[in-house]
Design a protein around this motif. Structure first.
Motif, PDB file in Angstrom:
ATOM      1  N   UNK A   6       0.848  -1.186   0.000  1.00  0.00           N
ATOM      2  CA  UNK A   6       0.000   0.000   0.000  1.00  0.00           C
ATOM      3  C   UNK A   6       0.888   1.243   0.000  1.00  0.00           C
ATOM      4  N   UNK A   7       0.650   2.109  -0.978  1.00  0.00           N
ATOM      5  CA  UNK A   7       1.369   3.382  -1.100  1.00  0.00           C
ATOM      6  C   UNK A   7       0.468   4.496  -0.587  1.00  0.00           C
ATOM      7  N   UNK A   8       1.003   5.339   0.300  1.00  0.00           N
ATOM      8  CA  UNK A   8       0.319   6.567   0.730  1.00  0.00           C
ATOM      9  C   UNK A   8       1.290   7.727   0.578  1.00  0.00           C
ATOM     10  N   UNK A  24       1.842  12.404   0.405  1.00  0.00           N
ATOM     11  CA  UNK A  24       1.445  13.702   0.938  1.00  0.00           C
ATOM     12  C   UNK A  24       0.477  14.464   0.042  1.00  0.00           C
ATOM     13  N   UNK A  25       0.157  13.916  -1.129  1.00  0.00           N
ATOM     14  CA  UNK A  25      -0.875  14.556  -1.956  1.00  0.00           C
ATOM     15  C   UNK A  25      -2.218  13.837  -1.791  1.00  0.00           C
ATOM     16  N   UNK A  26      -2.286  12.906  -0.830  1.00  0.00           N
ATOM     17  CA  UNK A  26      -3.553  12.273  -0.479  1.00  0.00           C
ATOM     18  C   UNK A  26      -3.793  10.908  -1.075  1.00  0.00           C
ATOM     19  N   UNK A  27      -2.820  10.359  -1.777  1.00  0.00           N
ATOM     20  CA  UNK A  27      -2.984   9.041  -2.397  1.00  0.00           C
ATOM     21  C   UNK A  27      -2.982   7.939  -1.347  1.00  0.00           C
ATOM     22  N   UNK A  28      -3.855   6.962  -1.532  1.00  0.00           N
ATOM     23  CA  UNK A  28      -3.868   5.736  -0.737  1.00  0.00           C
ATOM     24  C   UNK A  28      -4.161   4.610  -1.715  1.00  0.00           C
ATOM     25  N   UNK A  29      -3.106   3.956  -2.224  1.00  0.00           N
ATOM     26  CA  UNK A  29      -3.262   3.020  -3.339  1.00  0.00           C
ATOM     27  C   UNK A  29      -2.561   1.692  -3.081  1.00  0.00           C
ATOM     28  N   UNK A  30      -3.314   0.637  -3.182  1.00  0.00           N
ATOM     29  CA  UNK A  30      -2.770  -0.718  -3.090  1.00  0.00           C
ATOM     30  C   UNK A  30      -2.301  -1.147  -4.476  1.00  0.00           C
ATOM     31  N   UNK A  31      -1.139  -1.789  -4.527  1.00  0.00           N
ATOM     32  CA  UNK A  31      -0.628  -2.284  -5.799  1.00  0.00           C
ATOM     33  C   UNK A  31      -0.497  -3.793  -5.731  1.00  0.00           C
ATOM     34  N   UNK A  32      -0.974  -4.453  -6.786  1.00  0.00           N
ATOM     35  CA  UNK A  32      -0.888  -5.909  -6.895  1.00  0.00           C
ATOM     36  C   UNK A  32       0.039  -6.267  -8.050  1.00  0.00           C
ATOM     37  N   UNK A  33       0.466  -7.520  -8.152  1.00  0.00           N
ATOM     38  CA  UNK A  33       1.422  -7.907  -9.201  1.00  0.00           C
ATOM     39  C   UNK A  33       0.939  -7.541 -10.608  1.00  0.00           C
ATOM     40  N   UNK A  34       1.854  -6.947 -11.381  1.00  0.00           N
ATOM     41  CA  UNK A  34       1.560  -6.602 -12.763  1.00  0.00           C
ATOM     42  C   UNK A  34       1.012  -5.213 -12.970  1.00  0.00           C
ATOM     43  N   UNK A  35       0.594  -4.546 -11.905  1.00  0.00           N
ATOM     44  CA  UNK A  35       0.123  -3.173 -12.008  1.00  0.00           C
ATOM     45  C   UNK A  35       1.290  -2.216 -11.755  1.00  0.00           C
ATOM     46  N   UNK A  36       1.058  -0.931 -12.032  1.00  0.00           N
ATOM     47  CA  UNK A  36       2.116   0.065 -11.908  1.00  0.00           C
ATOM     48  C   UNK A  36       1.677   1.197 -10.988  1.00  0.00           C
ATOM     49  N   UNK A  37       2.519   1.544 -10.019  1.00  0.00           N
ATOM     50  CA  UNK A  37       2.371   2.792  -9.267  1.00  0.00           C
ATOM     51  C   UNK A  37       3.430   3.761  -9.779  1.00  0.00           C
ATOM     52  N   UNK A  38       2.979   4.916 -10.246  1.00  0.00           N
ATOM     53  CA  UNK A  38       3.883   5.920 -10.833  1.00  0.00           C
ATOM     54  C   UNK A  38       3.692   7.222 -10.069  1.00  0.00           C
ATOM     55  N   UNK A  39       4.670   7.582  -9.257  1.00  0.00           N
ATOM     56  CA  UNK A  39       4.609   8.803  -8.468  1.00  0.00           C
ATOM     57  C   UNK A  39       5.614   9.814  -8.999  1.00  0.00           C
ATOM     58  N   UNK A  40       5.139  10.989  -9.347  1.00  0.00           N
ATOM     59  CA  UNK A  40       6.001  12.077  -9.804  1.00  0.00           C
ATOM     60  C   UNK A  40       6.305  12.960  -8.597  1.00  0.00           C
ATOM     61  N   UNK A  41       7.561  12.962  -8.170  1.00  0.00           N
ATOM     62  CA  UNK A  41       7.928  13.740  -6.987  1.00  0.00           C
ATOM     63  C   UNK A  41       7.993  15.230  -7.292  1.00  0.00           C
ATOM     64  N   UNK A  42       8.574  15.569  -8.461  1.00  0.00           N
ATOM     65  CA  UNK A  42       8.679  16.975  -8.833  1.00  0.00           C
ATOM     66  C   UNK A  42       9.379  17.799  -7.766  1.00  0.00           C
ATOM     67  N   UNK A  43       8.721  18.885  -7.342  1.00  0.00           N
ATOM     68  CA  UNK A  43       9.347  19.814  -6.390  1.00  0.00           C
ATOM     69  C   UNK A  43       9.410  19.262  -4.975  1.00  0.00           C
ATOM     70  N   UNK A  44       8.680  18.170  -4.700  1.00  0.00           N
ATOM     71  CA  UNK A  44       8.789  17.562  -3.382  1.00  0.00           C
ATOM     72  C   UNK A  44       7.554  16.802  -2.962  1.00  0.00           C
ATOM     73  N   UNK A  45       7.741  15.574  -2.487  1.00  0.00           N
ATOM     74  CA  UNK A  45       6.642  14.744  -2.015  1.00  0.00           C
ATOM     75  C   UNK A  45       7.172  13.829  -0.922  1.00  0.00           C
ATOM     76  N   UNK A  55       2.932  -3.103   4.096  1.00  0.00           N
ATOM     77  CA  UNK A  55       2.118  -4.298   3.875  1.00  0.00           C
ATOM     78  C   UNK A  55       0.663  -3.970   4.209  1.00  0.00           C
ATOM     79  N   UNK A  56      -0.288  -4.325   3.344  1.00  0.00           N
ATOM     80  CA  UNK A  56      -1.707  -4.040   3.618  1.00  0.00           C
ATOM     81  C   UNK A  56      -2.169  -4.638   4.950  1.00  0.00           C
ATOM     82  N   UNK A  57      -3.086  -3.954   5.623  1.00  0.00           N
ATOM     83  CA  UNK A  57      -3.564  -4.394   6.936  1.00  0.00           C
ATOM     84  C   UNK A  57      -4.161  -5.789   6.892  1.00  0.00           C
TER      85      UNK A  57
END
Length: 290
Positions: free
Chosen positions: A74-76, A78-99, A105-107
């Motif tokens: 589970x990815x959380x 500072x821009x409010x994202x709360x996203x679970x990732x499973x095999x084969x999917x993609x989490x893409x976070x753009x940090x830019x000026x700061x994050x 591990x999921x609860x």
């Protein structure tokens, strides 16, 4: 994920068109196209008392790409994202000026049941003119990614462009990341299909390149777009990645990447002074390494 455990192997060997190493960055090759850091996670058995808990840590000047082969996270941020990732999917976070973000591990999996966690945490540097854009997050489900087969080889275009296809992951410069699995021996065609520098992570199995046999656990970095023939043996699994390099040098300190060393110093002080944005309802803090 933080690169606290980053180890840069000193050894690398030359086999013609390729340098063979473990991970990037390493001494002879700091980046492959815009890819500046690759952390191979696992495979690790996740069990009670050993759950993944990567506490709040910051990034600037890059995008993170999380790609799980086994297990879930589970990815959380500072821009409010709360996203679970499973095999084969993609989490893409753009940090830019700061994050700031966490990975845990999921609860519902913290129940004493053992499972494998295996994947790649990848950093892609942003173009100089985009290093300070506002942070973003995108989740792309496995079924949205281009998948195809060719003579017993299964392809998935994780990000970028290649083989006449385009991934929906919103990248910021010309690049590619492709997962390939074989059931039979397969000769991989690269010329005319991919543009830029080329890296190959051997997840499982063996490949033949330039008259050499290279087994899983190694990474190959091409020194030329027109590399020698590559043959994947049966039951081999690789990650192919790379793209067009940037004209400017990138500096890296801990989780910060920039074309400007002064921006890294500013980010270091901001993190020390706890001036970065926070993940909601999370009081954890990974100190800046000395």
């Amino acid at each position: 994920m933080s690169n606290e455990r980053l180890i840069i192997p000193e050894r690398s060997r030359d086999i013609g068109d390729f340098l063979v190493g473990r991970l990037i960055p390493f001494r002879k090759k700091r980046m492959v196209g815009p890819f500046i850091f690759i952390d191979h996670m696992g495979p690790t058995t996740i069990k009670e008392g050993h759950y993944m808990d990567v506490d709040q840590h910051p990034h600037i000047g890059l995008s993170t790409l999380t790609y799980m082969l086994e297990g879930e996270v589970v990815h959380r941020d500072s821009i409010g994202t709360n996203q679970r990732i499973s095999p084969g999917s993609v989490n893409w976070m753009v940090a830019g000026k700061g994050v700031t973000h966490t990975e845990r591990t999921p609860k519902d999996l913290r129940n004493g049941t053992e499972f494998l966690a295996h994947g790649y945490q990848i950093w892609v540097a942003l173009p100089k003119e985009l290093e300070e854009i506002p942070p973003e997050f995108h989740h792309i489900d496995r079924k949205e990614l281009p998948n195809w087969t060719d003579n017993g080889a299964q392809f998935c275009l994780v990000a970028g462009k290649g083989y006449g296809k385009t991934s929906p992951v919103p990248v910021h410069s010309p690049l590619f990341m492709i997962e390939i699995k074989t059931t039979n021996q397969y000769e991989l065609k690269i010329k005319g299909e991919l543009e830029g520098e080329i890296g190959i992570c051997i997840v499982k199995g063996t490949i033949e390149a330039c008259g050499n046999s290279i087994e899983h656990g190694n990474m190959l970095i091409s020194k030329t777009e027109d590399s020698c023939a590559i043959v994947l043996q049966s039951n081999t699994h690789i990650i192919l990645f790379g793209g067009q390099p940037f004209p400017e040098e990138r500096f890296i300190h801990w989780n910060f990447v920039s074309t400007d060393k002064e921006k890294i110093e500013i980010a270091k002080n901001q993190w020390k002074n706890k001036e970065f944005p926070k993940v909601a309802n999370d009081t954890t803090y990974v100190p800046l390494p000395e």
